[in-house]
Each structure stands twice: as C-alpha cells, then as structure tokens.
Design an enzyme around this catalytic site. Structure first.
Site, PDB file in Angstrom:
ATOM      1  N   GLY B  14       0.823  -1.217   0.000  1.00 18.24           N
ATOM      2  CA  GLY B  14       0.000   0.000   0.000  1.00 18.24           C
ATOM      3  C   GLY B  14       0.851   1.259   0.000  1.00 18.24           C
ATOM      4  O   GLY B  14       2.077   1.196   0.125  1.00 18.24           O
ATOM      5  N   ALA B  15       0.182   2.411  -0.133  1.00 19.17           N
ATOM      6  CA  ALA B  15       0.905   3.689  -0.178  1.00 19.17           C
ATOM      7  C   ALA B  15       1.758   3.868   1.079  1.00 19.17           C
ATOM      8  O   ALA B  15       2.918   4.283   1.006  1.00 19.17           O
ATOM      9  CB  ALA B  15      -0.081   4.852  -0.314  1.00 19.17           C
ATOM     10  N   VAL B  16       1.194   3.536   2.240  1.00 17.64           N
ATOM     11  CA  VAL B  16       1.922   3.718   3.496  1.00 17.64           C
ATOM     12  C   VAL B  16       2.984   2.638   3.665  1.00 17.64           C
ATOM     13  O   VAL B  16       4.113   2.918   4.091  1.00 17.64           O
ATOM     14  CB  VAL B  16       0.942   3.745   4.694  1.00 17.64           C
ATOM     15  CG1 VAL B  16       1.689   3.762   6.019  1.00 17.64           C
ATOM     16  CG2 VAL B  16       0.011   4.952   4.590  1.00 17.64           C
ATOM     17  N   ARG B  41      -3.513 -11.459  -2.998  1.00 22.05           N
ATOM     18  CA  ARG B  41      -3.362 -10.985  -4.388  1.00 22.05           C
ATOM     19  C   ARG B  41      -2.051 -10.245  -4.645  1.00 22.05           C
ATOM     20  O   ARG B  41      -1.666 -10.026  -5.787  1.00 22.05           O
ATOM     21  CB  ARG B  41      -4.569 -10.133  -4.817  1.00 22.05           C
ATOM     22  CG  ARG B  41      -4.677  -8.801  -4.156  1.00 22.05           C
ATOM     23  CD  ARG B  41      -5.754  -7.903  -4.799  1.00 22.05           C
ATOM     24  NE  ARG B  41      -5.642  -6.582  -4.220  1.00 22.05           N
ATOM     25  CZ  ARG B  41      -6.047  -6.255  -3.004  1.00 22.05           C
ATOM     26  NH1 ARG B  41      -6.660  -7.145  -2.237  1.00 22.05           N
ATOM     27  NH2 ARG B  41      -5.858  -5.032  -2.527  1.00 22.05           N
ATOM     28  N   CYS B 130      -3.863  10.676  10.889  1.00 21.37           N
ATOM     29  CA  CYS B 130      -2.874  11.521  10.204  1.00 21.37           C
ATOM     30  C   CYS B 130      -3.069  13.012  10.481  1.00 21.37           C
ATOM     31  O   CYS B 130      -2.105  13.739  10.722  1.00 21.37           O
ATOM     32  CB  CYS B 130      -2.899  11.242   8.706  1.00 21.37           C
ATOM     33  SG  CYS B 130      -4.551  11.177   7.994  1.00 21.37           S
ATOM     34  N   SER B 160      -4.265  11.244  -0.574  1.00 23.82           N
ATOM     35  CA  SER B 160      -3.506  10.112  -0.033  1.00 23.82           C
ATOM     36  C   SER B 160      -4.116   9.558   1.238  1.00 23.82           C
ATOM     37  O   SER B 160      -3.826   8.416   1.605  1.00 23.82           O
ATOM     38  CB  SER B 160      -2.062  10.531   0.241  1.00 23.82           C
ATOM     39  OG  SER B 160      -2.046  11.580   1.192  1.00 23.82           O
ATOM     40  N   ARG B 236     -11.897  17.133   2.376  1.00 29.82           N
ATOM     41  CA  ARG B 236     -10.995  16.536   1.373  1.00 29.82           C
ATOM     42  C   ARG B 236     -10.783  17.549   0.255  1.00 29.82           C
ATOM     43  O   ARG B 236     -11.754  18.134  -0.230  1.00 29.82           O
ATOM     44  CB  ARG B 236     -11.636  15.260   0.808  1.00 29.82           C
ATOM     45  CG  ARG B 236     -10.723  14.486  -0.117  1.00 29.82           C
ATOM     46  CD  ARG B 236      -9.652  13.725   0.616  1.00 29.82           C
ATOM     47  NE  ARG B 236     -10.194  12.613   1.390  1.00 29.82           N
ATOM     48  CZ  ARG B 236      -9.500  11.976   2.330  1.00 29.82           C
ATOM     49  NH1 ARG B 236      -8.259  12.302   2.611  1.00 29.82           N
ATOM     50  NH2 ARG B 236     -10.074  10.986   3.014  1.00 29.82           N
ATOM     51  N   HIS B 243      -1.458  16.996   3.989  1.00 21.11           N
ATOM     52  CA  HIS B 243      -2.607  17.606   4.648  1.00 21.11           C
ATOM     53  C   HIS B 243      -2.229  19.003   5.148  1.00 21.11           C
ATOM     54  O   HIS B 243      -1.117  19.205   5.652  1.00 21.11           O
ATOM     55  CB  HIS B 243      -3.015  16.791   5.884  1.00 21.11           C
ATOM     56  CG  HIS B 243      -3.750  15.520   5.578  1.00 21.11           C
ATOM     57  ND1 HIS B 243      -4.000  15.079   4.309  1.00 21.11           N
ATOM     58  CD2 HIS B 243      -4.286  14.588   6.423  1.00 21.11           C
ATOM     59  CE1 HIS B 243      -4.674  13.937   4.370  1.00 21.11           C
ATOM     60  NE2 HIS B 243      -4.854  13.608   5.637  1.00 21.11           N
ATOM     61  N   GLN B 318       1.127  13.560   4.526  1.00 18.35           N
ATOM     62  CA  GLN B 318       0.183  12.618   5.141  1.00 18.35           C
ATOM     63  C   GLN B 318       0.737  11.201   5.156  1.00 18.35           C
ATOM     64  O   GLN B 318       0.537  10.461   6.120  1.00 18.35           O
ATOM     65  CB  GLN B 318      -1.143  12.668   4.355  1.00 18.35           C
ATOM     66  CG  GLN B 318      -2.285  11.866   4.955  1.00 18.35           C
ATOM     67  CD  GLN B 318      -2.292  10.416   4.519  1.00 18.35           C
ATOM     68  OE1 GLN B 318      -1.840  10.087   3.426  1.00 18.35           O
ATOM     69  NE2 GLN B 318      -2.782   9.541   5.382  1.00 18.35           N
TER      70      GLN B 318
END
Lengths: 337, 337
Positions: B14-16, B41, B130, B160, B236, B243, B318
C-alpha cells in the site's frame, strides 16, 4: 408603466463582466440599452445580449452620457479613474472592486443582508468582497435572529477569484503537471494545481492578508455592528469557480442546529443542503452556476459548553453571487428607488 | 553492541507500506531482517530494501514467528484479525489503523509529543490519525509552553488519506474532467477533481464525522488533558499527499506570535515557514516528501481582546509524518526500550 434603464458594463469581457450580461438577461432586468465597455485591446469584440449582437467599445470618460447604471468590474484602479466621470454623468456606479467599499458615503450592499443601505448612496454603491458576500448571505439571518458575537472562518477560495486568467492558469497548469511538464506560475504566487496557497491579496503588518481583513471590516459595515469579532484564514484551492468556507460561529445566546436550519430554510439566497446521512452537504461543484449559497454541515460546536456555538460549511458561486449576480441585484434595488 | 530487529510490514504494497520500507532504510533502523506481508493478491510481488530484492508473502497468523516489530497498515479489520497472532508471537504491533487507538491499554504516540507513553504498551502501540499527528506536532509544544484551552480546526486533506487508490482517483479523474469525459467516483463519495468534499469517514449522530472526533479524542489522549476543547471541520481537497490545517488556538494566558515562533523554532519535527513578505508559508507541495511539519501564517487572533488567541497554518506529508514516518519513529522508541 415601469421605467427601463440604460446600463453600461465596464470590464465587459472579463469573467465577471460576461456573467453580469448573462444575469441581466436571465433576471429580465428592465434594460433600455446596454453599452459594453472595456480597455482598448478588447474593442470590437462581439457579445450577445437578448439575441442581439453588441460590440465592445473603449472605456472612456465620456462613455457614460445617457447611462443610468454603470456596472464596474475592471479592477480598483480603473474604478478610481472613472468614478468622477460616471457620477458627473448622473449614472449610478455599482462597483465590484475594493476601491470604495470602506468609504463612509459609499453603501456596501448584499441585497439579502442590508438592502436599505442602497438609499444612502451618493452616486457609488460598492459590491462587497466575494468571500464576505457568500459568508454573510448565510450568517446575516443568523445574526439577526441570535446576534453573532464572534466568528472564526477558514476559506477554500476558487481560482475564479483571480478572474478568467486565474481559472485558465489552473486548467493549463493542471494539464502540465499531469504530463510532467515544467510550470511557470504567473497569476498566482505559487503553483495552484494540486496545491493550496494560504495567501490572497497582500499581507498587512498584523500578519493577516487584506482579504482576511475585508471579511472582518466589510462584515461590521454591512451588519452595522462594530462589536462583531472575526478572524479569517483565506486559502486559494484548486477549484474552478465556487468559494467554500468553514465557519465557527459564537452567538449571544444558546442556539441549536435546528434553530439554524429553521432560520436558514426561510432565508433568501440560501439553499439548505444538510443531509449528511444522504451524503448531501455544500460542495463547490454543486454551488457552481447557482444563484443560491449552499449551507450545511450544521452542528452544535462541541468545543463550547454554553450551547452558543455553531459550526457550518457554505459554498457559493464566486463569479455569480460573489460578484456579477450581487451587482445586478444591487442594480435591481436602484431601479426600484 | 546494539541489537538488530526482525521487522514485518503488513500492508507492504500500500501507499503507506511502501513508505514504511523507505523510511526504515533512510533512517537506518537497526533491521536484522524484513518480512513483507500483504493479502494473497499481492503475494510474489518484489520490493527493494537496502539494495536487496524482497518477495511479498501472504499475511497469515503464523507470519510473526521470530518477528520483533510488526508495522501494520492494512486497515482496521486486518489489524483486529491479526492482533492476537502478533502479540502471542511476542512481537510488538505498531498499528496505523484506528482499530485500537482509544483502548486504555494501547498507547497512542507521536514521538515528538508523548514518547514516554510507549513504555506502557501491552504488545500494541497505535499510530494516531494523520490529521491529528500533523496538528499535534505543531500544537503540543505550544500546549506545553502556554496550555491550550480550545482549538478550532479546519482541514484541507489530501487524496492520499484514502491510500494509493485515492491518489490514483484524483489523477485519473482530473484528466477526465480536463478532457470533458464522464467520471465515476469510486474511492471518494463525490467527484474530487477541482472540488472539495466536507466529509471524511462516517457521520456521528452529533453531525461531526468520525475523522473530526478523532482530532478531539486523540488530542486529549496524547496530551493527557480531557479539559482541552476541540472543534474540527475535515475537508478533502484535490491535493496529492500533504494535509494542511487552519488552526485557531486559545491559550490559558496571553501569547504573542513571537512567543509561538520561539517555541516552534526549537520544536522537534517542526519547520517554521513564516515569512509572508517573501511569500513563504506552509503549502502542501512543499510539505510533500518532507519529514517535518511546516508551520506558518502565525498571527495574533484579532477576534479576541485578551491576547490569548493565535492563528496558524500547518502542512505535513500525510503518508510520511501522518503515517509511515510516525510508525517507524515509534519503532525506534521500542528499539530503545
């Protein structure tokens, strides 16, 4: 039989000028003739009004002979330059710039808020700052009902606040960023695509921007109450043409969200969009193109124990209610005088 | 000789997760081995760590044998599912989700704010929300110096916050809007391109969202002060990964902007960007990729007469300080225990 008015639009080719023409037509303003005025480089441009093609003329001191109402949206320096010509010609100047807003003899008017002030004009009526208009359409009826003591506002201001060239820079620059190309900010102080800029207008010595101070000073002038306290943070966001504002309101008495909804559901110029469970709340895409200011996210401020606080989110079309529509509404009041 | 640690990253793709791996490397965390875990997956994907190719394995209950520190960023339900396996294996779980943050026995930690709380863990340490992290890095030192009584916050939260798929939706949808194509929002409740959505996480009965209430509840927990009052509006914005927050702060005593600058210029994790005359203030494009939270637009709140109010604007990455970096910093505290 009611009278018809000869109307001039100065700055006719700008983002606001174009909308002024549309709004005059859509609201069936009693027009006898329309004169489109702009700087020399726009002379000869054609624009449509009621199915008729009009040609843009050069804005000159003698442009206002026979004009009843002159709508100005060409920047503060142009408004200052032509004020005397307009007033001497006997026309009423409705000015969208910040040039005269705080002058004692110049009414500053949002027709839903302080229509009676129009009467006190001496040839010039000022259209308020766009963020202030959008805020006050929703806040003034609450002030009248519950007396506003203090407001903390954070804005989310669209590119249109910098005119057509601001909107164009947002679109062009966003494409450039998506294609990984170099960008060169011109209209805004920094990149605006996928960014925020907490800086609108110039900075004052106290660290606030002029834009932020307008929201304090113009609010006090229009509500005729210098005891109202306001602190704003104005932020440019990558949105096209509707301003949004997060408002924290402190009233002189306890107020419930239902009180607020009741007042706003009957307030002119306000559309209540406040059904969070159905994912309905004010958003700039929905406010764009609308005459009404959208108000929602209404809730009791949980950071206070006295029940006197309300949080609210509003969105309004910056080009319409924030500028062109409000100016035409002022013209409607002048027409009734 | 100092010890090295066997680290597992759950949600590695994932992004994080991707940033956690980078931050572990950049901060030279004393790693003996790294295990990359994800759902079935993603099994078999290759990722680089210190020049070495690692293969993603399936996250299973027996994944944590021999692991010292398990960094989780795979959502609240996954964290809940694997908590027992991690703790039973003897590893310390550092969890980025909201699953355990408000549990009494789970420390909630921002290393610049309340590092000492790490000691009280029973196998699980929670990484805060966050927006709360980014806010408190700048606000906690001010609270320690002047005692914070009340805060009104409006956020400008990046795509994000909804992970890699959120950032992707912003990019793809923006291109679609620029090409006048149809859009189909999936990750966000509404269109996010050139728009704002005043809705993050689900709505509570009191009209606040869970995201907004996290900023209240997590602040009180980390500052060990239930008297602090907080009202937030979370929005958002079409920004990629940093952020921003507009903060209105009320302290127990008069505080000047210079007092604030003095405290923040020495505060860990904060970078003062506060030279409005040079057009320097916090912006998400500048905060992106940085470990520090940028703080600026510091000014005396003119809506108060007692000198106890300060307005401030902050921006922080973020994915980094709001998630991956903070989690690795917690791991560093665990490594020192």
């Amino acid at each position: 039989m009611s009278r018809n008015f000869s109307v001039a639009v100065a700055g006719a080719t700008g983002a606001v000028g174009v909308e002024m023409l549309k709004v005059l037509e859509e609201r069936k303003f009693p027009v006898s003739s329309v004169k489109l005025l702009a700087s020399s480089r726009s002379v000869g441009k054609k624009m449509m009004f009621r199915g008729e093609q009009l040609t843009v003329e050069e804005l000159k001191p003698d442009s206002f002979n026979g004009v009843d109402i002159a709508l100005f949206s060409a920047g503060a320096s142009v408004s200052k330059e032509f004020r005397k010509s307009v007033v001497d010609s006997g026309a009423v100047m409705i000015d969208n710039s910040s040039a005269f807003r705080m002058e004692k003899d110049v009414p500053l008017v949002v027709p839903e808020v302080n229509p009676e002030d129009v009467k006190n004009h001496h040839g010039v009526i000022a259209n308020p700052n766009c963020s202030t208009i959008i805020m006050l359409v929703a806040v003034a009826p609450l002030h009248k009902a519950f007396r506003l003591k203090r407001m903390v506002a954070s804005t989310y201001q669209a590119a249109s606040g910098a005119g057509a060239k601001g909107m164009n820079e947002l679109v062009v620059q966003t494409g450039q960023i998506l294609r990984n190309e170099q960008i060169a900010p011109e209209v805004f102080a920094h990149r605006i695509a996928f960014n925020l800029i907490p800086h609108i207008d110039v900075f004052n010595e106290n660290g606030y921007t002029k834009e932020e101070l307008k929201m304090l000073n113009e609010t006090r002038k229009m509500l005729h109450d210098d005891s109202i306290m306001v602190s704003c943070t104005c932020v440019r966001v990558p949105v096209m043409r509707a301003h949004s504002e997060s408002l924290n309101l402190e009233f002189a008495c306890p107020v419930t969200p239902d009180d607020v909804r009741r007042v706003l559901s009957g307030a002119p110029g306000v559309k209540l969009v406040d059904e969070p469970s159905a994912k309905r709340y004010p958003m700039p895409v929905d406010a764009s193109g609308q005459w009404d200011v959208l108000a929602g996210r209404i809730r009791q401020d949980i950071s206070r124990n006295d029940g006197c606080g309300i949080d609210m989110f509003v969105s309004g079309d910056q080009v319409l209610k924030g500028a062109a529509l409000n100016a035409v509404q002022i013209a409607e009041l002048v027409a009734l005088m």
